[in-house]
Design a protein around this motif. Structure first.
Motif, PDB file in Angstrom:
ATOM      1  N   ALA A 127       0.756  -1.109  -0.155  1.00  0.00           N
ATOM      2  CA  ALA A 127      -0.030  -0.013  -0.126  1.00  0.00           C
ATOM      3  C   ALA A 127       0.804   1.280   0.023  1.00  0.00           C
ATOM      4  O   ALA A 127       1.649   1.466   0.801  1.00  0.00           O
ATOM      5  N   ASP A 128       0.831   2.169  -1.030  1.00  0.00           N
ATOM      6  CA  ASP A 128       1.427   3.387  -1.052  1.00  0.00           C
ATOM      7  C   ASP A 128       2.676   3.266  -1.093  1.00  0.00           C
ATOM      8  O   ASP A 128       3.725   3.731  -0.400  1.00  0.00           O
ATOM      9  N   ASN A 129       3.195   2.274  -2.004  1.00  0.00           N
ATOM     10  CA  ASN A 129       4.552   1.870  -2.507  1.00  0.00           C
ATOM     11  C   ASN A 129       5.270   1.114  -1.335  1.00  0.00           C
ATOM     12  O   ASN A 129       6.474   1.465  -1.092  1.00  0.00           O
ATOM     13  N   GLN A 130       4.562   0.686  -0.069  1.00  0.00           N
ATOM     14  CA  GLN A 130       5.319   0.100   1.011  1.00  0.00           C
ATOM     15  C   GLN A 130       4.779  -1.337   1.122  1.00  0.00           C
ATOM     16  O   GLN A 130       3.273  -1.424   0.997  1.00  0.00           O
ATOM     17  N   THR A 131       5.729  -2.179   1.590  1.00  0.00           N
ATOM     18  CA  THR A 131       5.072  -3.567   1.687  1.00  0.00           C
ATOM     19  C   THR A 131       4.950  -3.858   3.326  1.00  0.00           C
ATOM     20  O   THR A 131       5.909  -3.443   4.074  1.00  0.00           O
ATOM     21  N   TRP A 132       3.712  -4.308   3.428  1.00  0.00           N
ATOM     22  CA  TRP A 132       3.444  -4.540   4.879  1.00  0.00           C
ATOM     23  C   TRP A 132       3.370  -6.227   4.957  1.00  0.00           C
ATOM     24  O   TRP A 132       2.736  -6.733   4.374  1.00  0.00           O
ATOM     25  N   VAL A 133       3.822  -6.549   6.206  1.00  0.00           N
ATOM     26  CA  VAL A 133       3.958  -8.135   6.354  1.00  0.00           C
ATOM     27  C   VAL A 133       3.215  -8.494   7.620  1.00  0.00           C
ATOM     28  O   VAL A 133       3.163  -7.642   8.703  1.00  0.00           O
ATOM     29  N   PHE A 134       2.368  -9.531   7.293  1.00  0.00           N
ATOM     30  CA  PHE A 134       1.718 -10.142   8.495  1.00  0.00           C
ATOM     31  C   PHE A 134       2.260 -11.163   9.179  1.00  0.00           C
ATOM     32  O   PHE A 134       2.448 -12.299   8.575  1.00  0.00           O
ATOM     33  N   LEU A 135       2.394 -11.382  10.413  1.00  0.00           N
ATOM     34  CA  LEU A 135       3.121 -12.422  11.182  1.00  0.00           C
ATOM     35  C   LEU A 135       2.246 -12.593  12.546  1.00  0.00           C
ATOM     36  O   LEU A 135       1.659 -11.670  12.762  1.00  0.00           O
ATOM     37  N   SER A 136       2.367 -13.892  12.823  1.00  0.00           N
ATOM     38  CA  SER A 136       1.798 -14.323  14.175  1.00  0.00           C
ATOM     39  C   SER A 136       2.626 -15.148  14.831  1.00  0.00           C
ATOM     40  O   SER A 136       3.364 -15.914  14.285  1.00  0.00           O
ATOM     41  N   GLN A 137       2.451 -15.042  16.223  1.00  0.00           N
ATOM     42  CA  GLN A 137       3.371 -15.702  17.117  1.00  0.00           C
ATOM     43  C   GLN A 137       2.266 -16.054  18.304  1.00  0.00           C
ATOM     44  O   GLN A 137       1.954 -14.937  19.227  1.00  0.00           O
ATOM     45  N   SER A 138       2.282 -17.218  18.861  1.00  0.00           N
ATOM     46  CA  SER A 138       1.392 -17.721  19.844  1.00  0.00           C
ATOM     47  C   SER A 138       0.022 -16.948  20.026  1.00  0.00           C
ATOM     48  O   SER A 138      -0.266 -16.454  20.975  1.00  0.00           O
ATOM     49  N   GLY A 139      -0.730 -16.815  19.095  1.00  0.00           N
ATOM     50  CA  GLY A 139      -1.830 -16.302  18.760  1.00  0.00           C
ATOM     51  C   GLY A 139      -1.963 -14.642  18.860  1.00  0.00           C
ATOM     52  O   GLY A 139      -2.968 -14.000  18.999  1.00  0.00           O
ATOM     53  N   GLU A 140      -0.731 -13.991  18.921  1.00  0.00           N
ATOM     54  CA  GLU A 140      -0.648 -12.629  18.834  1.00  0.00           C
ATOM     55  C   GLU A 140      -0.201 -12.131  17.382  1.00  0.00           C
ATOM     56  O   GLU A 140       0.591 -13.104  16.878  1.00  0.00           O
ATOM     57  N   ASN A 141      -1.013 -11.170  16.707  1.00  0.00           N
ATOM     58  CA  ASN A 141      -0.773 -10.777  15.519  1.00  0.00           C
ATOM     59  C   ASN A 141       0.003  -9.637  15.298  1.00  0.00           C
ATOM     60  O   ASN A 141       0.006  -8.753  16.255  1.00  0.00           O
ATOM     61  N   PHE A 142       1.130  -9.442  14.529  1.00  0.00           N
ATOM     62  CA  PHE A 142       1.941  -8.313  14.250  1.00  0.00           C
ATOM     63  C   PHE A 142       1.850  -7.939  12.649  1.00  0.00           C
ATOM     64  O   PHE A 142       1.793  -8.671  11.826  1.00  0.00           O
ATOM     65  N   ILE A 143       1.728  -6.840  12.547  1.00  0.00           N
ATOM     66  CA  ILE A 143       1.931  -5.983  10.938  1.00  0.00           C
ATOM     67  C   ILE A 143       2.944  -5.101  11.045  1.00  0.00           C
ATOM     68  O   ILE A 143       2.984  -4.177  12.052  1.00  0.00           O
ATOM     69  N   THR A 144       3.871  -5.166  10.350  1.00  0.00           N
ATOM     70  CA  THR A 144       5.195  -4.144  10.082  1.00  0.00           C
ATOM     71  C   THR A 144       5.426  -4.061   8.576  1.00  0.00           C
ATOM     72  O   THR A 144       5.193  -4.889   7.977  1.00  0.00           O
ATOM     73  N   LYS A 145       6.434  -3.051   8.402  1.00  0.00           N
ATOM     74  CA  LYS A 145       6.673  -2.730   7.106  1.00  0.00           C
ATOM     75  C   LYS A 145       8.276  -2.960   7.303  1.00  0.00           C
ATOM     76  O   LYS A 145       8.809  -3.152   8.200  1.00  0.00           O
ATOM     77  N   LEU A 146       9.075  -2.732   6.200  1.00  0.00           N
ATOM     78  CA  LEU A 146      10.460  -3.208   6.086  1.00  0.00           C
ATOM     79  C   LEU A 146      10.985  -1.862   6.745  1.00  0.00           C
ATOM     80  O   LEU A 146      10.743  -0.961   6.784  1.00  0.00           O
ATOM     81  N   GLY A 147      11.837  -2.590   7.696  1.00  0.00           N
ATOM     82  CA  GLY A 147      12.598  -1.448   8.760  1.00  0.00           C
ATOM     83  C   GLY A 147      11.968  -1.665   9.952  1.00  0.00           C
ATOM     84  O   GLY A 147      12.425  -0.874  10.931  1.00  0.00           O
ATOM     85  N   GLY A 148      10.928  -2.159  10.072  1.00  0.00           N
ATOM     86  CA  GLY A 148       9.912  -1.810  11.191  1.00  0.00           C
ATOM     87  C   GLY A 148      10.257  -2.799  12.360  1.00  0.00           C
ATOM     88  O   GLY A 148      10.850  -3.833  12.091  1.00  0.00           O
ATOM     89  N   LYS A 149      10.008  -2.677  13.508  1.00  0.00           N
ATOM     90  CA  LYS A 149      10.366  -3.542  14.795  1.00  0.00           C
ATOM     91  C   LYS A 149       9.212  -4.445  15.181  1.00  0.00           C
ATOM     92  O   LYS A 149       8.031  -3.877  14.820  1.00  0.00           O
ATOM     93  N   ILE A 150       9.695  -5.622  15.441  1.00  0.00           N
ATOM     94  CA  ILE A 150       8.614  -6.399  15.942  1.00  0.00           C
ATOM     95  C   ILE A 150       9.147  -6.846  17.489  1.00  0.00           C
ATOM     96  O   ILE A 150       9.927  -7.525  17.773  1.00  0.00           O
ATOM     97  N   ASN A 151       8.121  -6.541  18.437  1.00  0.00           N
ATOM     98  CA  ASN A 151       8.377  -6.962  19.925  1.00  0.00           C
ATOM     99  C   ASN A 151       9.811  -6.375  20.581  1.00  0.00           C
ATOM    100  O   ASN A 151      10.291  -6.771  21.323  1.00  0.00           O
ATOM    101  N   ASP A 152      10.069  -5.099  19.671  1.00  0.00           N
ATOM    102  CA  ASP A 152      11.465  -4.533  20.182  1.00  0.00           C
ATOM    103  C   ASP A 152      12.587  -5.731  20.250  1.00  0.00           C
ATOM    104  O   ASP A 152      13.500  -5.211  20.735  1.00  0.00           O
ATOM    105  N   GLN A 153      12.619  -6.670  19.592  1.00  0.00           N
ATOM    106  CA  GLN A 153      13.521  -7.775  19.592  1.00  0.00           C
ATOM    107  C   GLN A 153      13.668  -7.969  18.184  1.00  0.00           C
ATOM    108  O   GLN A 153      15.095  -8.508  17.890  1.00  0.00           O
TER     109      GLN A 153
END
Length: 188
Positions: A127-153
């Motif tokens: 969307a708007d020339n940015q790729t967003w990725v949908f990830l899940s871990q232990s029932g928790e969903n994460f949405i992030t773009k390139l260069g974005g952080k997931i759980n600060d880890q």
């Protein structure tokens, strides 16, 4: 007083008398046992032993003439030391018996590694020339773009058709998550 009550009192009275008699008998046995314990014990001798005169001359037995006991050779050594260490051969080499100073070997701890990735790929969208990725871990969903952080880890570094590349930030180690093409779908 009726007959039932009278019968009950006779039974209780006779039980009381029997208890008193038993207590007296037990006390007598304890006194007898105590008196027996105080008396010195004498060895039991038969009448023949009592009539026999003590011998003044005794014969000394020469123990060296008895010899050694012979054991079956198939039995092996009964009290042998068992160990898993190989036997060391003693040599008469003078250099072998000298003391040598050996420096202790320092073993480095294993290098830390990143934990295995527990994420599951759910999809991606552009969307708007940015790729967003949908990830899940232990029932928790994460949405992030390139260069974005997931759980600060983790940081999302790259995505292509087959893999998602993330960096484990505490150790700055790159890890790759394989995408199953049959299950993954692209959302646009």
């Amino acid at each position: 007083m009726d007959a039932a009550e009278r019968k009950r009192k006779i039974i209780i009275g006779s039980a009381l008398i029997a208890t008193l008699i038993a207590a007296l008998l037990v006390e007598d046995e304890e006194e007898f046992a105590f008196q027996m314990a105080e008396a010195p014990l004498q060895p039991f001798r038969t009448t023949q032993e009592k009539n026999r005169k003590p011998e003044t001359n005794t014969v000394q037995l020469d123990v060296s003439k008895l010899g050694q006991r012979k054991f079956n050779s198939q039995a092996g050594e009964l009290f042998a030391s068992t160990t898993w260490m190989p036997k060391q051969v003693m040599r008469n080499d003078p250099e072998e018996h000298e003391f040598k100073i050996v420096q202790p070997v320092k073993i480095a701890p294993p290098a830390p590694t990143a934990p295995p990735l527990q994420f599951k790929y759910a999809g991606k969208t552009i969307a708007d020339n940015q790729t967003w990725v949908f990830l899940s871990q232990s029932g928790e969903n994460f949405i992030t773009k390139l260069g974005g952080k997931i759980n600060d880890q983790y940081r999302l570094d790259a995505i292509n058709d087959d893999t998602v590349t993330v960096t484990y930030l505490p150790l700055n180690m790159k890890q790759t998550l394989t995408i199953n093409q049959k299950l993954a779908g692209n959302f646009r």
